[in-house]
Design an enzyme around this catalytic site. Structure first.
Site, PDB file in Angstrom:
ATOM      1  CE1 TYR A 141      -3.634   2.564   0.571  1.00  0.00           C
ATOM      2  CE2 TYR A 141      -2.419   3.259   2.508  1.00  0.00           C
ATOM      3  CZ  TYR A 141      -3.429   3.458   1.593  1.00  0.00           C
ATOM      4  OH  TYR A 141      -4.239   4.566   1.701  1.00  0.00           O
ATOM      5  CG  ASP A 236       5.803   4.001   0.761  1.00  0.00           C
ATOM      6  OD1 ASP A 236       6.101   4.684   1.757  1.00  0.00           O
ATOM      7  OD2 ASP A 236       4.633   3.823   0.381  1.00  0.00           O
ATOM      8  CE  LYS A 264       1.606   5.731   8.670  1.00  0.00           C
ATOM      9  NZ  LYS A 264       0.373   5.037   8.447  1.00  0.00           N
TER      10      LYS A 264
HETATM   11  C1  LIG Z   1       3.794   2.250   3.196  1.00  0.00           C
HETATM   12  C2  LIG Z   1       2.770   3.355   3.174  1.00  0.00           C
HETATM   13  N1  LIG Z   1       2.840   4.284   2.226  1.00  0.00           N
HETATM   14  C3  LIG Z   1       1.961   5.306   2.170  1.00  0.00           C
HETATM   15  C4  LIG Z   1       0.968   5.419   3.114  1.00  0.00           C
HETATM   16  C5  LIG Z   1       0.001   6.567   3.053  1.00  0.00           C
HETATM   17  O1  LIG Z   1       0.244   7.459   4.101  1.00  0.00           O
HETATM   18  P1  LIG Z   1      -0.912   8.451   4.589  1.00  0.00           P
HETATM   19  O2  LIG Z   1      -1.953   7.634   5.233  1.00  0.00           O
HETATM   20  O3  LIG Z   1      -0.192   9.386   5.530  1.00  0.00           O
HETATM   21  O4  LIG Z   1      -1.392   9.168   3.377  1.00  0.00           O
HETATM   22  C6  LIG Z   1       0.864   4.465   4.120  1.00  0.00           C
HETATM   23  C7  LIG Z   1      -0.204   4.556   5.128  1.00  0.00           C
HETATM   24  O5  LIG Z   1      -0.263   3.837   6.072  1.00  0.00           O
HETATM   25  C8  LIG Z   1       1.783   3.410   4.156  1.00  0.00           C
HETATM   26  O6  LIG Z   1       1.710   2.453   5.086  1.00  0.00           O
END
Ligand SMILES: Cc1ncc(COP(=O)(O)O)c(C=O)c1O
Length: 433
Positions: A141, A236, A264
């Site tokens: 994700y 990521d 975050k």
């Molecule tokens: C690996 C990863 N990338 C991107 C995101 C998206 O982040 P956000 O919820 O701050 O938009 C998440 C959210 O949990 C994540 O786990």
């Protein structure tokens, strides 16, 4: 106040009563908790019931809730104004802090969420390489930007279909989907799309299909493939950054990415994201280069104060990582021995302070295997654990986060509850799985 009454009120004014889908507890068949406060390893609902928290706001609360240094840092800046839409010293400090801690990052751009970081990183990869296609992995994700809401069409890995209404086929077609931990699936996509692939994006430890570690050398081979095909490797690190170790997955696995995304955790609980990379790549971002990306609240002074405080605590106290690893290992070993003793079929994956407990006897190392989990059983486990005061992720396909504030006593209590709950589930099923 009655939780269910509040939920009904919420449903009238927000889709599903929530501002992010998984919070609705649909996967575990119950109504969500409404949280009023948190401290250390504990959160409290609006009726003041206490829970031991393993969600940790989905990762950022690595130091636990309400860490005094973060609160103090916010209080110090909050009286000076909340947003200026102009450069501040703290943004420069944040940039200096991240680039001094993380190997291979020369420049960084702050944004407001992980989604925004990924969306911008993908645009940058396309702008830098002048190519359109991106490879992602099934089960990873990367937030909800259109091009990442895509999965493989059955059978043919080259055909992608949107995972959400509202994502156009045109967008989906530029996203190719490979199998996590299967380098040949990536090789195949590079061969079939020669000269068209801008980059490969991956969660270096997959933490959104439960927790799935990369196989030995998988990330190294990915790096080689990207180099061979002049494509960029995007890590990521919204979950793994500053969590696996201070330098994130790049340092943990000693594999260099071209672009890295954060979320975050670098806001200490405030809404923050960032993307960074080598100077020559980052210089393509506006106003220096032709890849446009902007944000009114980017680098927000309150968020920067919180994030800097969190990163400084982590940087100056590396023993934090030893402690959270030790606590997580105790949980891992505890779950494994309970399962063995009860002959309960679960698979426990752990990398550092990230744990995935799958309700399957299979060894989970990709999305197909993760899907063999018995989600109904997980839902029961979740609900019984909640009754015992243990707050786990309300979905089989999320990670369990251990924080610096989890004590040995917390871990032992969690294992005692797990033993009781898994024992009851075993009896309920009469040992048949
Ligand atoms: C690996 C990863 N990338 C991107 C995101 C998206 O982040 P956000 O919820 O701050 O938009 C998440 C959210 O949990 C994540 O786990």
């Amino acid at each position: 106040m009655d939780l269910n009454v509040l939920y009904e009120r919420g449903k009238k004014v927000m889709p599903g009563g929530v501002n992010s889908p998984v919070r609705a507890f649909k996967a575990v068949g119950t109504n969500p908790l409404f949280i009023s406060k948190a401290n250390g390893s504990k959160i409290y609902d609006i009726d003041n019931n206490e829970y031991l928290d393993y969600v940790c706001s989905w990762g950022p609360m690595i130091l636990g809730h309400n860490h005094p240094k973060i609160v103090e840092s916010i209080m110090d800046v909050i009286h000076n104004g909340l947003s200026f839409g102009a450069p501040t010293e703290n943004e420069v400090l944040m940039g200096e802090l991240i680039t001094s801690i993380v190997p291979y990052i020369d420049m960084i751009r702050m944004v407001n969420s992980g989604t925004e970081a990924v969306m911008s990183a993908i645009r940058l990869a396309r702008g830098y390489t002048k190519r359109d296609k991106i490879i992602k992995f099934e089960g990873c994700y990367h937030g909800h930007c259109d091009s990442m809401l895509v999965k493989a069409g059955s059978g043919a890995l080259t055909l992608s279909t949107p995972d959400s209404l509202g994502v156009t086929e045109g967008t989906a077609n530029d996203t190719l989907v490979a199998v996590y931990n299967d380098i040949s699936s990536v090789e195949k996509l590079f061969t079939q799309n020669e000269g068209q692939i801008a980059g490969v994006i991956i969660e270096p430890v997959a933490a959104n299909m439960g927790v799935v570690p990369p196989r030995k050398e998988f990330l190294e081979k990915l790096r080689e493939l990207c180099d061979k095909n002049n494509a960029l490797l995007i890590f990521d690190e919204v979950i793994t950054g500053f969590r696996l170790c201070i330098g994130g997955a790049q340092e943990f696995y000693n594999v260099k990415a071209d672009i890295v995304t954060y979320g975050k955790i670098i806001g200490g609980g405030m809404p923050v994201g960032a993307y960074g990379g080598r100077r020559e790549i980052m210089e393509c971002v506006s106003p220096l280069g032709g890849v446009y990306q902007a944000g009114t609240l980017s680098g927000n002074p309150v968020a920067m104060a919180a994030g800097i405080a969190q990163l400084k605590v982590l940087k100056e106290n590396r023993e934090i990582y030893d402690k959270i690893d030790t606590m997580a290992k105790k949980l891992e070993n505890g779950f494994k021995s309970i399962a063995e003793e009860l002959k309960f079929p679960i698979c426990v994956n752990r990398v550092g302070s990230l744990i995935g407990v799958f309700f399957t006897k299979e060894k989970v190392d990709n999305f197909e295997m993760a899907k063999t989990s018995n989600t109904e059983l997980y839902a029961k486990y979740f609900n019984y654990m909640l009754k015992e005061g243990i707050y786990l992720a309300p979905s089989q396909f999320e990670a369990m986060f251990v924080s610096y504030s989890h004590t040995e006593e917390d871990i032992l209590r969690t294992l005692d509850c797990a033993k009781k709950v898994l024992g009851n589930l075993y009896n309920l099923r009469k040992g048949v799985f």
